[in-house]
Design a protein around this motif. Structure first.
Motif, PDB file in Angstrom:
ATOM      1  N   ALA A 127      -6.722   3.429   1.088  1.00 26.84           N
ATOM      2  CA  ALA A 127      -7.564   2.423   0.379  1.00 26.84           C
ATOM      3  C   ALA A 127      -7.803   3.111  -1.445  1.00 26.84           C
ATOM      4  O   ALA A 127      -8.385   1.589  -2.281  1.00 26.84           O
ATOM      5  CB  ALA A 127      -8.653   2.724   1.071  1.00 26.84           C
ATOM      6  N   ALA A 128      -7.063   3.923  -1.572  1.00 19.33           N
ATOM      7  CA  ALA A 128      -7.481   4.389  -3.538  1.00 19.33           C
ATOM      8  C   ALA A 128      -6.373   3.783  -4.522  1.00 19.33           C
ATOM      9  O   ALA A 128      -7.120   4.076  -4.628  1.00 19.33           O
ATOM     10  CB  ALA A 128      -7.227   5.492  -3.377  1.00 19.33           C
ATOM     11  N   ASP A 129      -5.480   3.193  -3.867  1.00 16.74           N
ATOM     12  CA  ASP A 129      -4.261   1.834  -4.537  1.00 16.74           C
ATOM     13  C   ASP A 129      -5.181   0.689  -4.278  1.00 16.74           C
ATOM     14  O   ASP A 129      -4.694   0.023  -4.980  1.00 16.74           O
ATOM     15  CB  ASP A 129      -3.084   2.216  -3.962  1.00 16.74           C
ATOM     16  CG  ASP A 129      -2.796   3.782  -4.042  1.00 16.74           C
ATOM     17  OD1 ASP A 129      -3.181   4.213  -5.203  1.00 16.74           O
ATOM     18  OD2 ASP A 129      -2.280   3.734  -2.983  1.00 16.74           O
ATOM     19  N   THR A 157      -3.937   9.416  11.456  1.00 18.94           N
ATOM     20  CA  THR A 157      -3.507   8.242  10.768  1.00 18.94           C
ATOM     21  C   THR A 157      -4.590   7.536   9.853  1.00 18.94           C
ATOM     22  O   THR A 157      -4.922   6.865   9.115  1.00 18.94           O
ATOM     23  CB  THR A 157      -3.129   7.608  11.981  1.00 18.94           C
ATOM     24  OG1 THR A 157      -2.310   7.988  12.396  1.00 18.94           O
ATOM     25  CG2 THR A 157      -3.526   5.413  11.975  1.00 18.94           C
ATOM     26  N   LEU A 158      -6.107   8.302  10.381  1.00 25.47           N
ATOM     27  CA  LEU A 158      -6.949   7.686   9.889  1.00 25.47           C
ATOM     28  C   LEU A 158      -7.103   8.360   8.515  1.00 25.47           C
ATOM     29  O   LEU A 158      -7.573   7.439   7.079  1.00 25.47           O
ATOM     30  CB  LEU A 158      -8.138   8.218  10.564  1.00 25.47           C
ATOM     31  CG  LEU A 158     -10.093   7.631  10.039  1.00 25.47           C
ATOM     32  CD1 LEU A 158     -10.919   7.727  10.753  1.00 25.47           C
ATOM     33  CD2 LEU A 158     -10.182   8.699   8.687  1.00 25.47           C
ATOM     34  N   ARG A 159      -6.932   9.296   7.806  1.00 25.83           N
ATOM     35  CA  ARG A 159      -6.406  10.016   6.868  1.00 25.83           C
ATOM     36  C   ARG A 159      -5.677   8.558   5.907  1.00 25.83           C
ATOM     37  O   ARG A 159      -5.782   8.577   4.565  1.00 25.83           O
ATOM     38  CB  ARG A 159      -6.577  11.531   7.172  1.00 25.83           C
ATOM     39  CG  ARG A 159      -7.625  12.407   7.292  1.00 25.83           C
ATOM     40  CD  ARG A 159      -6.773  14.115   7.602  1.00 25.83           C
ATOM     41  NE  ARG A 159      -7.872  14.343   8.874  1.00 25.83           N
ATOM     42  CZ  ARG A 159      -8.327  15.463   8.948  1.00 25.83           C
ATOM     43  NH1 ARG A 159      -6.698  15.736   8.945  1.00 25.83           N
ATOM     44  NH2 ARG A 159      -8.866  15.667   9.434  1.00 25.83           N
ATOM     45  N   ALA A 160      -4.595   9.199   6.730  1.00 34.10           N
ATOM     46  CA  ALA A 160      -3.887   7.804   6.033  1.00 34.10           C
ATOM     47  C   ALA A 160      -4.057   6.533   5.197  1.00 34.10           C
ATOM     48  O   ALA A 160      -3.730   5.975   4.397  1.00 34.10           O
ATOM     49  CB  ALA A 160      -2.522   7.684   6.209  1.00 34.10           C
ATOM     50  N   GLY A 161      -4.753   5.623   5.962  1.00 39.40           N
ATOM     51  CA  GLY A 161      -5.854   4.441   5.910  1.00 39.40           C
ATOM     52  C   GLY A 161      -6.653   4.675   4.661  1.00 39.40           C
ATOM     53  O   GLY A 161      -7.266   4.103   3.679  1.00 39.40           O
ATOM     54  N   VAL A 162      -7.124   6.332   4.793  1.00 36.16           N
ATOM     55  CA  VAL A 162      -8.167   6.777   3.617  1.00 36.16           C
ATOM     56  C   VAL A 162      -7.326   6.241   2.244  1.00 36.16           C
ATOM     57  O   VAL A 162      -8.412   5.857   1.168  1.00 36.16           O
ATOM     58  CB  VAL A 162      -8.884   7.936   3.721  1.00 36.16           C
ATOM     59  CG1 VAL A 162     -10.078   8.074   2.490  1.00 36.16           C
ATOM     60  CG2 VAL A 162     -10.656   7.457   4.966  1.00 36.16           C
ATOM     61  N   ALA A 163      -6.224   7.569   2.483  1.00 35.53           N
ATOM     62  CA  ALA A 163      -5.996   6.907   0.706  1.00 35.53           C
ATOM     63  C   ALA A 163      -5.663   5.872   0.311  1.00 35.53           C
ATOM     64  O   ALA A 163      -5.284   6.147  -0.398  1.00 35.53           O
ATOM     65  CB  ALA A 163      -4.285   8.052   1.852  1.00 35.53           C
ATOM     66  N   LEU A 198      -9.264   1.144  10.524  1.00 38.16           N
ATOM     67  CA  LEU A 198     -10.736   2.004  10.284  1.00 38.16           C
ATOM     68  C   LEU A 198     -10.860   2.774   8.706  1.00 38.16           C
ATOM     69  O   LEU A 198     -11.234   2.444   8.232  1.00 38.16           O
ATOM     70  CB  LEU A 198     -11.053   2.972  11.543  1.00 38.16           C
ATOM     71  CG  LEU A 198     -12.230   3.793  11.409  1.00 38.16           C
ATOM     72  CD1 LEU A 198     -13.342   3.069  11.405  1.00 38.16           C
ATOM     73  CD2 LEU A 198     -12.290   5.064  12.525  1.00 38.16           C
ATOM     74  N   GLY A 199      -9.810   3.641   8.836  1.00 37.81           N
ATOM     75  CA  GLY A 199      -9.361   3.783   7.325  1.00 37.81           C
ATOM     76  C   GLY A 199      -9.137   3.649   6.441  1.00 37.81           C
ATOM     77  O   GLY A 199     -10.625   3.672   5.101  1.00 37.81           O
ATOM     78  N   LEU A 200      -8.894   2.905   6.280  1.00 36.60           N
ATOM     79  CA  LEU A 200      -8.773   1.390   5.254  1.00 36.60           C
ATOM     80  C   LEU A 200      -9.413   1.148   5.080  1.00 36.60           C
ATOM     81  O   LEU A 200     -10.436   0.510   3.619  1.00 36.60           O
ATOM     82  CB  LEU A 200      -6.998   0.195   6.121  1.00 36.60           C
ATOM     83  CG  LEU A 200      -6.349   1.052   5.238  1.00 36.60           C
ATOM     84  CD1 LEU A 200      -5.181  -0.341   5.725  1.00 36.60           C
ATOM     85  CD2 LEU A 200      -6.083   0.796   3.663  1.00 36.60           C
ATOM     86  N   ALA A 201     -10.096   0.610   5.916  1.00 37.09           N
ATOM     87  CA  ALA A 201     -11.317  -0.263   5.830  1.00 37.09           C
ATOM     88  C   ALA A 201     -12.479   0.217   5.516  1.00 37.09           C
ATOM     89  O   ALA A 201     -13.456  -0.410   4.707  1.00 37.09           O
ATOM     90  CB  ALA A 201     -12.182  -1.672   7.172  1.00 37.09           C
ATOM     91  N   GLY A 202     -12.849   1.674   5.937  1.00 38.73           N
ATOM     92  CA  GLY A 202     -13.901   2.175   5.282  1.00 38.73           C
ATOM     93  C   GLY A 202     -14.145   2.897   4.249  1.00 38.73           C
ATOM     94  O   GLY A 202     -15.073   2.601   3.217  1.00 38.73           O
ATOM     95  N   ALA A 203     -13.117   3.718   4.025  1.00 39.81           N
ATOM     96  CA  ALA A 203     -12.379   3.650   2.708  1.00 39.81           C
ATOM     97  C   ALA A 203     -12.608   2.424   1.416  1.00 39.81           C
ATOM     98  O   ALA A 203     -13.418   3.354   0.206  1.00 39.81           O
ATOM     99  CB  ALA A 203     -11.331   4.752   2.443  1.00 39.81           C
TER     100      ALA A 203
END
Length: 596
Positions: free
Chosen positions: A194-196, A186-192, A151-156
């Protein structure tokens, strides 16, 4: 989070049609549907529009699944031609979705670095491949789930603000505690992470969800429309993909004094709602193709006894058990002509997820006013998909559950009196002086069974006349544009067809679009007005046998040399393929005109 990126492909250039398309896929238990649902919720909170389509294999429980999400600053009613991002939580049978998740050189594919090699079918797409330690990262937070990382990866990656993603997760959580904190981390880890990643231009978002927007499925919308139309009793037997409609209506009906009963089978269901309606309570059942087949004798009884009922058919791939979890518009022929004898009935089809509300409400109103069964043709695409929509303009209007009496009672009460409109006075059982028999035998005006030719002809004419003569107004179809070339469609095909028509217009090929909402009876005057000035027609639908095309050829006067574009499920209709077909058809027409 360490990542590995294939260095042979260019970075993705997503959002070619002003939207982003994301697929989150995995094996059973990986939570891809939850991730997709929360992503759509977060997008709504950020002021975006969106659509989430569910797809799964033929298994009853478990197995592979994918959430197909399209986000846009504008309303969307269909999937796009391909996907900008495929995030595979694992590779367990995900390759079965290769046809449903088309990728290209513009696409980004994210997989787990510990899951082995990427399936060849996805490698061959030309998509840029990124591998991440998804499972390892999720395990860093005991009690967290890998789908929250997704969720964090795809959303960010899509530009959905992190605060909207977190708000969606918090709102879905039953209770606060360590597990919520772990999943937020874990969601925040996905968001982080995505930045790369190679990322598209983010979709324009807002700080909060604009007032007047809903996040709703077609099944939920149909259930709400039924209640607004006056339905207070539902009897049904669970069947994919209609079950969610029943699950939503069960508690909703209690709030308005109604009730839902799970019957032992579909035949019992339809007979129960006929009995309830005969007793004065507007009633409904919901099913899919196999259940509709079992209900036909009961629907015929409702025709003969002139008892109003509503049957919502959430169509799926057939025949027989077919493909229960995939969409197809293949019950049309059965709905408009599948009863024995001359049995006129109402058949309606919502044109979108949002329209499931108003069309189902209208079906209840028509059934009550015309004392006839109404079949509502939804399908798996609309029923089980969720969308962010603008609240319908009349969403605050409620209709009281009042049985409509078509004519005043008279001392010589005749339940099946031959009236000018064809609609006879209908009494609530127990009303003094209005006792009558309602059964499947042909009868005279009083209701006494009769095999006399006069009675049979009179009742046949009356039952047909009341549907044909009724004034359905402009709601029977949406007519858009003014061109000598017209495209006709219905149901969930309207979404991709409408987008295809817009693309064709952008290519210099304007066409008129006619989206049918009332399929039977087909208003002849309305069709004539809709087709005024049209020289050629193309009919587009999602089934193998060109059922709408064949029906219209027999029920309407189509101009020119009618063309047909028909394609069965389980793959959805795509705007690009439809736009290409429309443009090609228009060019052939122009070439023929030039030669003439």
């Amino acid at each position: 989070m360490a990542l590995h990126v294939s260095d042979t492909e260019p970075p993705p250039l997503a959002g070619a049609h002003g939207s982003l398309s994301i697929a989150i896929a995995g094996s059973g238990g990986s939570g891809v549907m939850t991730a997709g649902t929360l992503l759509l919720d977060a997008a709504a909170r950020a002021g975006l529009y969106g659509l989430m389509v569910r797809t799964s294999g033929p298994q009853i429980r478990g197995g592979e699944a994918a959430a197909l999400v399209r986000l846009s600053p504008r309303p969307v009613q269909s999937l796009d031609d391909g996907f900008d991002l495929l995030l595979a939580i694992d590779w367990g049978n995900v390759s079965r979705f290769a046809d449903e998740i088309p990728l290209g050189a513009h696409s980004l594919l994210i997989g787990d670095a510990g899951e082995g090699d990427v399936p060849e079918v996805f490698k061959a797409s030309g998509a840029r491949i990124v591998t991440l330690p998804l499972k390892k990262t999720a395990k860093l937070q005991p009690g967290s789930w890998i789908n929250m990382l997704a969720l964090g990866l795809a959303g960010a990656w899509a530009g959905v603000p992190p605060q909207a993603l977190e708000a969606a997760l918090r709102a879905s959580w039953k209770r606060a505690g360590d597990a919520l904190d772990a999943n937020l981390a874990t969601l925040r880890a996905g968001v982080a992470a995505a930045a790369d990643l190679p990322r598209p231009e983010p979709l324009p978002s807002r700080a909060r969800m604009p007032a007047g927007r809903w996040l709703i499925s077609g099944n939920e919308a149909a259930g709400y429309g039924a209640i607004r139309g006056g339905v207070r009793f539902v009897a049904a037997y669970p069947i994919t993909p209609a079950t969610e409609l029943l699950e939503w209506m069960a508690p909703a009906l209690q709030k308005v004094g109604g009730s839902l009963l799970q019957a032992e089978d579909e035949l019992a269901s339809v007979n129960m709602i006929i009995g309830a309606s005969f007793g004065g309570v507007p009633s409904l059942t919901a099913t899919a193709g196999p259940g509709l087949s079992l209900m036909t004798e009961g629907i015929g009884l409702a025709v003969s006894a002139e008892v109003p009922i509503v049957v919502v058919d959430v169509m799926r791939g057939g025949p027989s058990t077919g493909i229960p979890a995939k969409s197809e518009q293949s019950d049309l022929s059965f709905a408009v002509g599948g009863l024995h004898g001359d049995a006129p009935r109402l058949v309606l089809a919502p044109t979108s997820i949002a329209d499931c509300l108003s069309t189902t409400q209208w079906a209840v109103q028509l059934a009550e006013a015309l004392q006839a069964p109404a079949i509502v043709l939804s399908d798996q695409f609309m029923g089980q998909s969720r969308a962010i929509i603008d609240r319908p303009a009349d969403a605050t209007t409620r209709d009281a559950p009042v049985r409509l009496t078509a004519a005043p009672y008279t001392p010589d009460y005749k339940r099946y009196r031959d009236t000018a409109t064809g609609v006879s006075p209908m009494a609530i059982p127990g009303t003094p002086g209005t006792v009558y028999t309602a059964d499947g035998l042909e009868h005279n005006e009083i209701g006494v069974p009769s095999s006399q030719a006069r009675d049979h002809h009179l009742q046949l004419d009356k039952r047909e006349r009341k549907l044909i003569q009724h004034d359905y107004g402009r709601r029977w179809a949406d007519v858009e544009g003014d061109s000598e070339l017209a495209v006709i469609t219905f149901g969930s095909a309207a979404g991709p067809v409408r987008e295809a028509v817009q693309r064709a217009a952008g290519a210099g090929v304007p066409v008129r679009l006619i989206v049918l909402r009332l399929l039977a009876p087909l208003p002849p005057d309305g069709m004539a007005r809709a087709l005024a000035g049209v020289r050629e027609v193309m009919v587009i639908e999602q089934n193998h046998g060109a059922q709408l095309y064949r029906y219209l050829r027999g029920a309407a006067e189509l101009p020119g040399r009618p063309a047909s574009f028909h394609k069965p499920g389980p793959l959805p209709l795509r705007p690009g393929e439809l736009a290409a077909a429309i443009v090609s058809w228009a060019h052939v027409h122009r070439d023929v005109e030039a030669l003439a």
